[in-house]
Design an enzyme around this catalytic site. Structure first.
Site, PDB file in Angstrom:
ATOM      1  N   TYR A  53       0.822  -1.209   0.000  1.00 27.85           N
ATOM      2  CA  TYR A  53       0.000   0.000   0.000  1.00 27.85           C
ATOM      3  C   TYR A  53       0.861   1.267   0.000  1.00 27.85           C
ATOM      4  O   TYR A  53       1.917   1.316   0.631  1.00 27.85           O
ATOM      5  CB  TYR A  53      -0.894   0.017   1.240  1.00 27.85           C
ATOM      6  CG  TYR A  53      -1.924  -1.076   1.283  1.00 27.85           C
ATOM      7  CD1 TYR A  53      -3.151  -0.937   0.652  1.00 27.85           C
ATOM      8  CD2 TYR A  53      -1.661  -2.271   1.970  1.00 27.85           C
ATOM      9  CE1 TYR A  53      -4.097  -1.955   0.690  1.00 27.85           C
ATOM     10  CE2 TYR A  53      -2.603  -3.292   2.010  1.00 27.85           C
ATOM     11  CZ  TYR A  53      -3.817  -3.126   1.372  1.00 27.85           C
ATOM     12  OH  TYR A  53      -4.740  -4.127   1.413  1.00 27.85           O
ATOM     13  N   ASP A 102     -15.742  -9.035   1.545  1.00 26.64           N
ATOM     14  CA  ASP A 102     -16.625  -7.913   1.210  1.00 26.64           C
ATOM     15  C   ASP A 102     -17.866  -8.418   0.479  1.00 26.64           C
ATOM     16  O   ASP A 102     -18.980  -7.942   0.711  1.00 26.64           O
ATOM     17  CB  ASP A 102     -15.884  -6.892   0.348  1.00 26.64           C
ATOM     18  CG  ASP A 102     -14.602  -6.395   0.999  1.00 26.64           C
ATOM     19  OD1 ASP A 102     -14.559  -6.322   2.235  1.00 26.64           O
ATOM     20  OD2 ASP A 102     -13.640  -6.107   0.268  1.00 26.64           O
TER      21      ASP A 102
END
Length: 317
Positions: free
Chosen positions: A103, A257
């Site tokens: 990230y 998710d």
């Protein structure tokens, strides 16, 4: 609005060939973020979903808002920040089934979300508020923003749904454990993975760990058990719904998710907790058969067809 969620969405770059990124010079780009993944999954299942966030006032931020809005999600509460950039991340496929993620999100626009960004009336108009443990890990102001959103939800009798979504690289374990436990006490429905439950409460069976979440205040617990399925527990029922077998795991990222989207859409459709968990398992299974976080999220007719064409066994008490 049926479901409102908030959190960071970034642009994801993936090398076109497998192996360490040092050996590639071609990347594909996608849009990915846990909360927006859930919102998109819900929209594809016919649910009205809204997503709140901050984006850099840059091309990546514009790409993200355009993409999410194009998927049928309300993005009116996603604001542009001229003083910070949109976060990015890279996902490399080292070998089949082995992925590594890096990230670049420090001091991103989304990490600057603050309580004043939350519109009370927007949350008041929803049936569910969905939050994850990722957002409070980004910054102190993000943590306060999540608490503010939960306060508004409780004030207006909006059901709070919490997915711990543990990201240990974002913060120290002791702080993560403290904050995630605090958010469990504020939630009505908790959707943990078995590993997250063990992180918070130590080793134990799904039944034992689910009861610990209930002791903290959650009325309903639906625990993800990977390919084994999901364990559910509330005042009325408890049991295990088995997972759906898939022919090939292409990309496991985003399955949780998808599970959340399936569960919430099921509850909105009036399904029992057991049947909502079963729908969550099905969406999660469909997600891992496609590359990318949202590419495998199904429309409702395709989801129901997938479920109808697969056998499964359930255990209920």
């Amino acid at each position: 609005m049926d479901v409102v969620t908030l959190g960071e969405t970034m642009v994801l770059f993936t090398p076109e060939n497998a192996g360490p990124m040092r050996y590639t010079d071609r990347f594909s780009s996608r849009v990915a973020g846990a909360e927006s993944n859930v919102a998109i999954g819900l929209a594809r299942l016919g649910v009205q979903a809204g997503w709140m966030s901050r984006l850099g006032d840059d091309e990546f931020g514009k790409k993200i808002r355009s993409f999410i809005r194009g998927e049928g999600v309300d993005t009116s509460q996603a604001v542009f920040d001229e003083t910070a950039d949109t976060g990015l991340f890279f996902k490399e496929k080292l070998t089949p089934g082995e992925w590594r993620v890096k990230y670049y999100r420090q001091d991103s626009a989304a990490s600057r979300m603050k309580p004043g960004d939350v519109d009370e009336s927007y949350i008041a108009g929803a049936k569910y508020l969905h939050v994850t443990g990722i957002t409070p890990a980004l910054s102190e102001s993000c943590y306060e923003t999540v608490l503010t959103a939960i306060d508004y939800a409780k004030k207006h009798d909006v059901t709070v749904v919490f997915d711990p979504n543990l990201r240990r690289k974002l913060w120290p374990d002791n702080k993560a454990r403290k904050v995630l436990t605090e958010l469990v006490t504020q939630a009505d429905i908790v959707l943990p993975g078995i590993e997250e439950a063990e992180f918070l409460f130590g080793s134990g069976s799904p039944e034992e760990l689910s009861r610990k979440f209930r002791e903290k205040g959650a009325s309903t617990v639906i625990m993800k058990l990977g390919k084994k399925g999901a364990y559910y527990l509330n005042d009325d029922a408890e049991g295990l719904v088995h997972g759906f077998q898939v022919s090939e795991i292409v990309d496991p990222v985003g399955a949780g998710d998808g599970f959340s989207a399936g569960v919430l859409s099921g509850l909105l459709d009036g399904l029992s907790v057991k049947d909502a968990a079963q729908r969550g398992n099905a969406v999660g299974a469909m997600v891992i058969m496609a590359a990318g976080d949202v590419e495998g999220l199904p429309e409702k007719d395709r989801l129901l067809n997938f479920m109808d064409n697969r056998t499964r066994g359930d255990v209920e008490r």
